[in-house]
Write a protein that holds these residues in place. Structure first.
Motif, PDB file in Angstrom:
ATOM      1  N   LEU A  62     -47.814  22.619  23.401  1.00  0.00           N
ATOM      2  CA  LEU A  62     -49.203  23.054  23.369  1.00  0.00           C
ATOM      3  C   LEU A  62     -50.155  21.856  23.332  1.00  0.00           C
ATOM      4  O   LEU A  62     -51.180  21.836  24.018  1.00  0.00           O
ATOM      5  CB  LEU A  62     -49.443  23.963  22.163  1.00  0.00           C
ATOM      6  CG  LEU A  62     -48.633  25.266  22.129  1.00  0.00           C
ATOM      7  CD1 LEU A  62     -48.911  26.029  20.841  1.00  0.00           C
ATOM      8  CD2 LEU A  62     -48.919  26.135  23.340  1.00  0.00           C
ATOM      9  N   HIS A  67     -49.912  24.961  27.985  1.00  0.00           N
ATOM     10  CA  HIS A  67     -50.280  26.380  27.948  1.00  0.00           C
ATOM     11  C   HIS A  67     -51.728  26.488  28.398  1.00  0.00           C
ATOM     12  O   HIS A  67     -52.661  26.383  27.597  1.00  0.00           O
ATOM     13  CB  HIS A  67     -50.102  26.957  26.541  1.00  0.00           C
ATOM     14  CG  HIS A  67     -50.208  28.451  26.496  1.00  0.00           C
ATOM     15  ND1 HIS A  67     -49.248  29.286  27.015  1.00  0.00           N
ATOM     16  CD2 HIS A  67     -51.187  29.264  26.005  1.00  0.00           C
ATOM     17  CE1 HIS A  67     -49.611  30.547  26.840  1.00  0.00           C
ATOM     18  NE2 HIS A  67     -50.784  30.556  26.230  1.00  0.00           N
ATOM     19  N   SER A  71     -49.694  26.207  33.710  1.00  0.00           N
ATOM     20  CA  SER A  71     -48.413  26.677  33.163  1.00  0.00           C
ATOM     21  C   SER A  71     -48.653  27.388  31.846  1.00  0.00           C
ATOM     22  O   SER A  71     -49.714  27.271  31.237  1.00  0.00           O
ATOM     23  CB  SER A  71     -47.443  25.506  32.969  1.00  0.00           C
ATOM     24  OG  SER A  71     -47.977  24.543  32.066  1.00  0.00           O
ATOM     25  N   ASN A  72     -47.636  28.127  31.414  1.00  0.00           N
ATOM     26  CA  ASN A  72     -47.673  28.837  30.130  1.00  0.00           C
ATOM     27  C   ASN A  72     -46.435  28.510  29.321  1.00  0.00           C
ATOM     28  O   ASN A  72     -45.353  28.306  29.882  1.00  0.00           O
ATOM     29  CB  ASN A  72     -47.748  30.346  30.338  1.00  0.00           C
ATOM     30  CG  ASN A  72     -49.072  30.829  30.905  1.00  0.00           C
ATOM     31  OD1 ASN A  72     -49.139  31.906  31.475  1.00  0.00           O
ATOM     32  ND2 ASN A  72     -50.144  30.061  30.757  1.00  0.00           N
ATOM     33  N   VAL A  73     -46.590  28.485  27.998  1.00  0.00           N
ATOM     34  CA  VAL A  73     -45.478  28.311  27.066  1.00  0.00           C
ATOM     35  C   VAL A  73     -45.230  29.670  26.423  1.00  0.00           C
ATOM     36  O   VAL A  73     -46.093  30.205  25.721  1.00  0.00           O
ATOM     37  CB  VAL A  73     -45.813  27.256  25.993  1.00  0.00           C
ATOM     38  CG1 VAL A  73     -44.629  27.058  25.044  1.00  0.00           C
ATOM     39  CG2 VAL A  73     -46.208  25.936  26.641  1.00  0.00           C
ATOM     40  N   LEU A  74     -44.047  30.241  26.683  1.00  0.00           N
ATOM     41  CA  LEU A  74     -43.786  31.617  26.280  1.00  0.00           C
ATOM     42  C   LEU A  74     -42.480  31.751  25.517  1.00  0.00           C
ATOM     43  O   LEU A  74     -41.494  31.076  25.829  1.00  0.00           O
ATOM     44  CB  LEU A  74     -43.730  32.525  27.517  1.00  0.00           C
ATOM     45  CG  LEU A  74     -44.969  32.516  28.432  1.00  0.00           C
ATOM     46  CD1 LEU A  74     -44.704  33.361  29.667  1.00  0.00           C
ATOM     47  CD2 LEU A  74     -46.195  33.014  27.679  1.00  0.00           C
ATOM     48  N   ILE A  95     -41.141  27.267  29.636  1.00  0.00           N
ATOM     49  CA  ILE A  95     -42.382  26.836  30.278  1.00  0.00           C
ATOM     50  C   ILE A  95     -42.328  27.366  31.697  1.00  0.00           C
ATOM     51  O   ILE A  95     -41.385  27.087  32.441  1.00  0.00           O
ATOM     52  CB  ILE A  95     -42.528  25.312  30.268  1.00  0.00           C
ATOM     53  CG1 ILE A  95     -42.592  24.793  28.831  1.00  0.00           C
ATOM     54  CG2 ILE A  95     -43.793  24.891  31.030  1.00  0.00           C
ATOM     55  CD1 ILE A  95     -42.619  23.295  28.717  1.00  0.00           C
ATOM     56  N   ALA A  98     -48.111  29.333  35.747  1.00  0.00           N
ATOM     57  CA  ALA A  98     -49.121  30.259  35.234  1.00  0.00           C
ATOM     58  C   ALA A  98     -49.148  31.588  35.990  1.00  0.00           C
ATOM     59  O   ALA A  98     -49.564  32.608  35.437  1.00  0.00           O
ATOM     60  CB  ALA A  98     -50.495  29.605  35.276  1.00  0.00           C
TER      61      ALA A  98
END
Length: 203
Positions: A62, A67, A71-74, A95, A98
Motif C-alpha cells: 500500500l 492499490h 493495480s489493486n492489492v486484494l 496484486i 486494476a
C-alpha cells in the motif's frame, strides 16, 4: 430405457468438482476450499497470527502505491487455473491489474493473466503452499509467487514461471530483506524478521 428414466436422465449423476467445492464452502464456513490438480482441498480458518502477518504484508504494498489506478492489492480473490477444467485457488493476497473485474471467468474466479503477484502465508497445510501451489501458479504463468513460511521462519520469492515450476527460487531469513521484482509495479522489499514475528503464535 423406461420413459421415467428418459425424463430424468440426470438424477443419479455425481456432482461436479465445483459443486462439491461450493457445497463444502456452505457446510464449512470460514474454511478455504480450492481445487488443485483435480483434487478438492480444504484448509481450516486461519489463526490470529496468520491474519496479523497478512496485514503486515499489505503495508509495504500500500505504501508503494500498488492499490490505486493501475493495480489493486486484494485478499482472498479467486484465481482460475489452467491445470484442470474446474481448478481454482484463493491466494491469501494478490496484486492484480486494476481492470481485473473485466477478467471474470467462473465461480468468482479471475483470469491469471491479470495477476502480477500472489502470496501465501502458510498454516498447518504448509506443504500445499510449498509444493502443490508452486506448480499450479507456475503453470498459470503467475510472474511472482511469495510464500511466508511460518513453520520454518523464511520468506520464499519465486519468479520466472516454467511449465512445472519456477526458474528462480530465492529464500530469505530473518535479518534479511526480500526484494520483489519491479514488474509488480513498484519497488518493494519485505522485512523477513517483521513478517516472521507477526506470524508467530505467542507461547
Amino acid at each position: 430405457m423406461s420413459a421415467a428414466a428418459a425424463e430424468h436422465p440426470c438424477d443419479d449423476e455425481p456432482e461436479t468438482l465445483l459443486e462439491t467445492a461450493n457445497r463444502l464452502m456452505e457446510q464449512l464456513p470460514g474454511h478455504r476450499v480450492e481445487i488443485i490438480g483435480g483434487l478438492v482441498t480444504v484448509a481450516p480458518p486461519p489463526d490470529g497470527p496468520h491474519a496479523k502477518a497478512l496485514t503486515t504484508l499489505m503495508v509495504p504494498f500500500l505504501s508503494a502505491g500498488l492499490h490505486g489506478e493501475e493495480s489493486n492489492v486484494l485478499q482472498g480473490i479467486g484465481l482460475w487455473l489452467p491445470s484442470g477444467p474446474e481448478d481454482y485457488v484463493i491466494p491469501d493476497l494478490a496484486i492484480v491489474d486494476a481492470d481485473f473485474d473485466e477478467h471474470l471467468i467462473e465461480n468468482n474466479c479471475y483470469d491469471p493473466a491479470c495477476f502480477r503477484l500472489v502470496l501465501e502465508v502458510t498454516s498447518g497445510n504448509y506443504q500445499t503452499d510449498l509444493r502443490h501451489k508452486v506448480a499450479a501458479y507456475a503453470q498459470a504463468k503467475i510472474p511472482v509467487y511469495v510464500i511466508v513460511d511460518r513453520k520454518h521462519g523464511r520468506v520464499h520469492v519465486l519468479t520466472d514461471p516454467l511449465p512445472a515450476g519456477y526458474d528462480r527460487h530465492e529464500v530469505y531469513a530473518p535479518g534479511q530483506k526480500a526484494p520483489l521484482p519491479t514488474s509488480i509495479g513498484a519497488e518493494v522489499s519485505l522485512d523477513v524478521e517483521e513478517l516472521v514475528r507477526a506470524g508467530s503464535p505467542k507461547r
